[in-house]
Design a protein around this motif. Structure first.
Motif, PDB file in Angstrom:
ATOM      1  N   VAL A  19       0.832  -1.208   0.000  1.00 56.26           N
ATOM      2  CA  VAL A  19       0.000   0.000   0.000  1.00 56.26           C
ATOM      3  C   VAL A  19       0.866   1.259   0.000  1.00 56.26           C
ATOM      4  CG1 VAL A  19      -1.654   1.350   1.357  1.00 56.26           C
ATOM      5  CG2 VAL A  19      -1.969  -1.117   1.087  1.00 56.26           C
ATOM      6  N   SER A  20       1.882   1.315   0.852  1.00 56.81           N
ATOM      7  CA  SER A  20       2.726   2.515   0.928  1.00 56.81           C
ATOM      8  C   SER A  20       3.559   2.683  -0.344  1.00 56.81           C
ATOM      9  CB  SER A  20       3.633   2.451   2.154  1.00 56.81           C
ATOM     10  OG  SER A  20       4.509   1.335   2.087  1.00 56.81           O
ATOM     11  N   THR A  21       4.088   1.570  -0.880  1.00 55.51           N
ATOM     12  CA  THR A  21       4.896   1.649  -2.107  1.00 55.51           C
ATOM     13  C   THR A  21       4.062   2.163  -3.273  1.00 55.51           C
ATOM     14  OG1 THR A  21       6.311  -0.178  -1.380  1.00 55.51           O
ATOM     15  CG2 THR A  21       6.301   0.337  -3.735  1.00 55.51           C
ATOM     16  N   TYR A  22       2.833   1.675  -3.389  1.00 58.70           N
ATOM     17  CA  TYR A  22       1.958   2.112  -4.483  1.00 58.70           C
ATOM     18  C   TYR A  22       1.584   3.588  -4.333  1.00 58.70           C
ATOM     19  CZ  TYR A  22      -2.005   2.189  -7.701  1.00 58.70           C
ATOM     20  OH  TYR A  22      -2.867   2.501  -8.724  1.00 58.70           O
ATOM     21  N   ALA A  23       1.354   4.032  -3.086  1.00 61.45           N
ATOM     22  CA  ALA A  23       1.012   5.442  -2.853  1.00 61.45           C
ATOM     23  C   ALA A  23       2.172   6.357  -3.242  1.00 61.45           C
ATOM     24  CB  ALA A  23       0.646   5.650  -1.384  1.00 61.45           C
ATOM     25  N   HIS A  24       3.399   5.956  -2.894  1.00 58.38           N
ATOM     26  CA  HIS A  24       4.563   6.773  -3.254  1.00 58.38           C
ATOM     27  C   HIS A  24       4.770   6.787  -4.771  1.00 58.38           C
ATOM     28  CE1 HIS A  24       5.403   7.359   0.867  1.00 58.38           C
ATOM     29  NE2 HIS A  24       5.937   6.171   1.116  1.00 58.38           N
ATOM     30  N   GLU A  25       4.550   5.651  -5.410  1.00 61.62           N
ATOM     31  CA  GLU A  25       4.730   5.585  -6.861  1.00 61.62           C
ATOM     32  C   GLU A  25       3.730   6.507  -7.561  1.00 61.62           C
ATOM     33  OE1 GLU A  25       4.582   2.330 -10.532  1.00 61.62           O
ATOM     34  OE2 GLU A  25       4.096   1.741  -8.470  1.00 61.62           O
ATOM     35  N   ARG A  26       2.492   6.521  -7.094  1.00 61.54           N
ATOM     36  CA  ARG A  26       1.484   7.386  -7.682  1.00 61.54           C
ATOM     37  C   ARG A  26       1.835   8.851  -7.477  1.00 61.54           C
ATOM     38  NH1 ARG A  26      -4.352   5.108  -5.973  1.00 61.54           N
ATOM     39  NH2 ARG A  26      -4.332   7.171  -5.015  1.00 61.54           N
ATOM     40  N   ALA A  27       2.360   9.198  -6.297  1.00 62.48           N
ATOM     41  CA  ALA A  27       2.753  10.584  -6.036  1.00 62.48           C
ATOM     42  C   ALA A  27       3.877  11.013  -6.978  1.00 62.48           C
ATOM     43  CB  ALA A  27       3.182  10.749  -4.580  1.00 62.48           C
ATOM     44  N   ARG A  28       4.850  10.128  -7.188  1.00 62.91           N
ATOM     45  CA  ARG A  28       5.952  10.461  -8.100  1.00 62.91           C
ATOM     46  C   ARG A  28       5.436  10.630  -9.528  1.00 62.91           C
ATOM     47  NH1 ARG A  28       8.720   6.764  -4.647  1.00 62.91           N
ATOM     48  NH2 ARG A  28       8.229   5.023  -6.034  1.00 62.91           N
ATOM     49  N   ASN A  29       4.520   9.757  -9.932  1.00 63.00           N
ATOM     50  CA  ASN A  29       3.957   9.871 -11.285  1.00 63.00           C
ATOM     51  C   ASN A  29       3.204  11.195 -11.463  1.00 63.00           C
ATOM     52  OD1 ASN A  29       4.940   7.371 -12.043  1.00 63.00           O
ATOM     53  ND2 ASN A  29       3.032   6.288 -11.627  1.00 63.00           N
ATOM     54  N   THR A  30       2.433  11.564 -10.444  1.00 63.05           N
ATOM     55  CA  THR A  30       1.678  12.808 -10.525  1.00 63.05           C
ATOM     56  C   THR A  30       2.613  14.007 -10.621  1.00 63.05           C
ATOM     57  OG1 THR A  30      -0.160  11.859  -9.257  1.00 63.05           O
ATOM     58  CG2 THR A  30      -0.038  14.258  -9.386  1.00 63.05           C
ATOM     59  N   MET A  31       3.623  14.053  -9.769  1.00 59.51           N
ATOM     60  CA  MET A  31       4.535  15.195  -9.780  1.00 59.51           C
ATOM     61  C   MET A  31       5.365  15.235 -11.051  1.00 59.51           C
ATOM     62  SD  MET A  31       3.799  17.035  -7.311  1.00 59.51           S
ATOM     63  CE  MET A  31       5.066  18.202  -7.795  1.00 59.51           C
ATOM     64  N   ASN A  32       5.812  14.079 -11.534  1.00 64.04           N
ATOM     65  CA  ASN A  32       6.552  14.065 -12.804  1.00 64.04           C
ATOM     66  C   ASN A  32       5.670  14.579 -13.940  1.00 64.04           C
ATOM     67  OD1 ASN A  32       8.873  13.053 -11.625  1.00 64.04           O
ATOM     68  ND2 ASN A  32       8.372  10.912 -12.076  1.00 64.04           N
ATOM     69  N   GLY A  33       4.392  14.195 -13.899  1.00 64.36           N
ATOM     70  CA  GLY A  33       3.478  14.682 -14.921  1.00 64.36           C
ATOM     71  C   GLY A  33       3.274  16.181 -14.835  1.00 64.36           C
ATOM     72  N   LEU A  34       3.096  16.713 -13.628  1.00 61.20           N
ATOM     73  CA  LEU A  34       2.911  18.152 -13.451  1.00 61.20           C
ATOM     74  C   LEU A  34       4.153  18.929 -13.873  1.00 61.20           C
ATOM     75  CD1 LEU A  34       1.030  18.321 -10.015  1.00 61.20           C
ATOM     76  CD2 LEU A  34       0.102  18.848 -12.280  1.00 61.20           C
ATOM     77  N   ARG A  35       5.325  18.427 -13.502  1.00 61.91           N
ATOM     78  CA  ARG A  35       6.560  19.118 -13.902  1.00 61.91           C
ATOM     79  C   ARG A  35       6.733  19.083 -15.416  1.00 61.91           C
ATOM     80  NH1 ARG A  35       9.729  20.258  -9.457  1.00 61.91           N
ATOM     81  NH2 ARG A  35       9.239  19.074  -7.547  1.00 61.91           N
ATOM     82  N   GLY A  36       6.345  17.962 -16.030  1.00 61.46           N
ATOM     83  CA  GLY A  36       6.422  17.882 -17.493  1.00 61.46           C
ATOM     84  C   GLY A  36       5.502  18.892 -18.163  1.00 61.46           C
TER      85      GLY A  36
END
Length: 622
Positions: free
Chosen positions: A202-219
């Motif tokens: 659960v924690s690993t998936y939550a962190h992965e989603r946060a990284r994906n969201t931020m990478n998308g926003l920065r892009g």
């Protein structure tokens, strides 16, 4: 002075319009700065405006045909759908409300659609229907966790942080009494192992989603470039967990300030119990808090706000629309250290109770600088958002490429900057087809302005060779001082068919000193300041014999269908490149014309019958 945009709203989200500069206090790094002006900028049309249909007729006009970044109308609003955080079928009503929000924006507003981590992408456009239609056809891609244990985000983070007290509570809740001697001890131990494994998932998936969201926003911010044009992003996401992962959001405020972006977040509230969940969440309030923390952070540093979507998603979008209807432009006197190109903390407060202030937490003069001219031009060519530091005017003329089916697009550009005529500019251009691909591109790192540039203006010419089709032309220019400008223009790279002929555009301009009538310097803004207007165009046919039966006249009229006010004649001349092509240039007297808009036209007759005419608007300026 330095200007910052600030939104001030009442408790209903309505912008407050009657504030003066003395009603604000602005600090940079905790030090008060003197506010010299406070101007309210009203952006009306959000509530009831209907987008113009994509097939709406364009009224005929006698105004010159050119595109510029000096006149901007409407706002720039981008929808960002964090599909990775949204479970399938769970946010259809929210996305439908987003589509209605887009449809209600003013027709002059340009809208865009971005999806994270993947999905449809639509660059900024006035075609609102294209964006709203795409919103109705996308869905979430998030994967709901269906483990054998009831482990929420708060529980998983307790395991990650090795919180012994909470870990023991979760183990007892899921597995029963602590293991000891006697029957069942091994089952309890196995259960505790499964609880720990699920917490890790659960924690690993939550962190992965946060990284994906931020990478998308920065892009997205990177794609929007460093234009000073204000832009608003509306992020729809079910949450972003940054607890234990705060480094992923570091620098986001600075990046948003450099891109001149204001970010709002809308968080659809999911039910505590859904058909996909086997049991009620144990700590729903704590789980919700962790999911909201990341959205609240990026909204705050992005100068916006996070809104929960509980029952009526249209209400949340209406709140955003209301806040977008006006803002203040504050001008303040900076200290010398404020202009060092680094990020500085900024705070804006209002001396009136009951009001909310939306402002960025970071600012800096020249935050996006430090890149060379090529990087600046490349960044500008990637986005439809115009850069306005250098005023740019662009027009185009279409000609047939000799010996092929391709089209030569002559791009004429004026940069409004009275500088040394020997100063060089980095100039880039790209043609983008309907699929987003590049039809043709051009870049020159040190282009010298034309010696025929008008006073106070730097003029450039370039030719792009491309296949016939409809394109968006983007042009960008940058100088060594870090100033830049860009503009986008829709073009149709086709040769028009008039009877047995294919004809180019009618090119207007001034004479080239010491050259004949067929050699001209094309106009960009369509202004004619002399006593003679020079015109040039090319005509081609499958058989050269048809030219013997053709007659061509060049005229000036008040409008496309009006009677000729001035005429000129010329004989088509065979070109060296293609025997099936002819070129015609002529000088039309305009000294007797009063200042104002006119239309030049070339009328083609075959066997005495009119085959058609090509026109180009211009303006007489004395």
């Amino acid at each position: 002075m330095v200007s910052v945009d600030v939104t001030v709203v009442d408790k209903y989200g309505k912008p407050v319009e009657d504030l003066g500069r003395d009603d604000f206090t602005l600090t940079v790094d905790g030090q008060v700065r003197k506010i010299t002006s406070a101007q309210f900028v009203a952006m009306h049309g959000t509530a009831g405006g209907a987008a113009a249909p994509s097939n709406a007729a364009v009224p005929s006009t006698s105004l010159p045909d050119f595109s510029t970044n000096t006149v901007q109308s409407g706002r720039m609003v981008g929808m960002v759908i964090d599909r990775g955080s949204i479970a399938p079928n769970r946010a259809r009503d929210v996305l439908a409300a987003a589509a209605r929000f887009i449809d209600r924006l003013d027709p002059a507003d340009r809208v865009a659609l971005f999806t994270i981590p993947q999905g449809p992408f639509i660059d900024f456009t006035t075609d609102h229907h294209a964006v709203s239609s795409s919103l109705l056809h996308i869905d979430g891609q998030g994967e709901a966790h269906h483990g054998t244990k009831n482990i929420g985000i708060a529980d998983a983070l307790a395991f990650e942080h090795d919180n012994a007290f909470t870990i023991e509570q979760v183990n007892e809740r899921e597995c029963g009494v602590p293991p000891g001697a006697g029957p069942g001890a091994s089952e309890v131990m196995m259960c505790r192992k499964l609880v720990k494994e699920e917490a890790t998932i659960v924690s690993t998936y939550a962190h992965e989603r946060a990284r994906n969201t931020m990478n998308g926003l920065r892009g997205i911010l990177d794609r929007l470039g460093s234009s000073e044009t204000p832009k608003t992003l509306v992020l729809v996401s079910e949450g972003m967990v940054i607890e234990g992962e705060r480094r992923v959001v570091e620098g986001f405020g600075r990046a948003a300030a450099a891109a001149h972006v204001t970010l709002y977040s809308l968080k659809p509230e999911t039910s505590d119990s859904t058909a996909g969940e086997s049991r009620l969440a144990v700590n729903p309030a704590r789980d919700r808090s962790f999911k909201e923390e990341g959205l609240q952070y990026v909204s705050s540093v992005g100068g916006g706000e996070m809104f929960r979507v509980i029952a009526d998603p249209d209400f949340a979008f209406a709140r955003v629309a209301s806040e977008l209807s006006g803002y203040y432009l504050l001008g303040f006197e900076p200290e010398s250290g404020d202009r060092d190109g680094h990020a500085h903390g900024i705070s804006v407060k209002v001396h009136r109770d009951g009001l909310s202030v939306r402002a960025r937490q970071e600012f800096g003069v020249g935050l996006a600088r430090g890149r060379n001219e090529k990087d600046t031009v490349t960044s500008l060519l990637r986005t439809a958002v115009p850069a306005t530091a250098l005023p740019v005017m662009v027009t185009t003329y279409m000609f047939q490429d000799p010996g092929s089916l391709k089209v030569r697009v002559l791009v004429a550009m004026d940069v409004d900057r009275p500088v040394d005529a020997n100063e060089k500019f980095s100039v880039g251009m790209v043609l983008i087809d309907e699929h987003g691909g590049a039809g043709a591109s051009f870049y020159h790192p040190a282009m010298t302005p034309s010696p025929m540039s008008p006073p106070g203006t730097q003029r450039f010419f370039a030719t792009l060779l491309t296949d016939p089709g409809a394109y968006r032309l983007r042009v960008a220019v940058a100088d060594a001082a870090g100033q830049s400008g860009s503009v986008e223009r829709n073009i149709r790279a086709y040769m028009r068919r008039l009877g047995p002929f294919r004809v180019s555009d009618l090119m207007l301009g001034a004479p080239t000193p010491g050259a004949g009538a067929s050699s001209i310097v094309p106009t960009v803004t369509g202004q004619a300041t002399g006593n003679v207007l020079h015109a040039y165009f090319e005509i081609s046919a499958d058989s050269p014999a048809v030219f013997d039966r053709a007659a061509i006249s060049l005229e000036v009229a008040a409008n496309a269908d009006g009677p000729a006010l001035q005429t000129a004649s010329g004989l088509p001349q065979a070109t060296e490149a293609d025997p099936r092509s002819r070129a015609l240039g002529a000088a039309i007297p305009i000294s007797a014309l009063a200042p104002g808009p006119y239309v030049a036209r070339a009328v083609i007759l075959v066997n005495g019958q009119k085959a058609g005419a090509i026109t180009r608007a211009f303006q007489v300026v004395r």
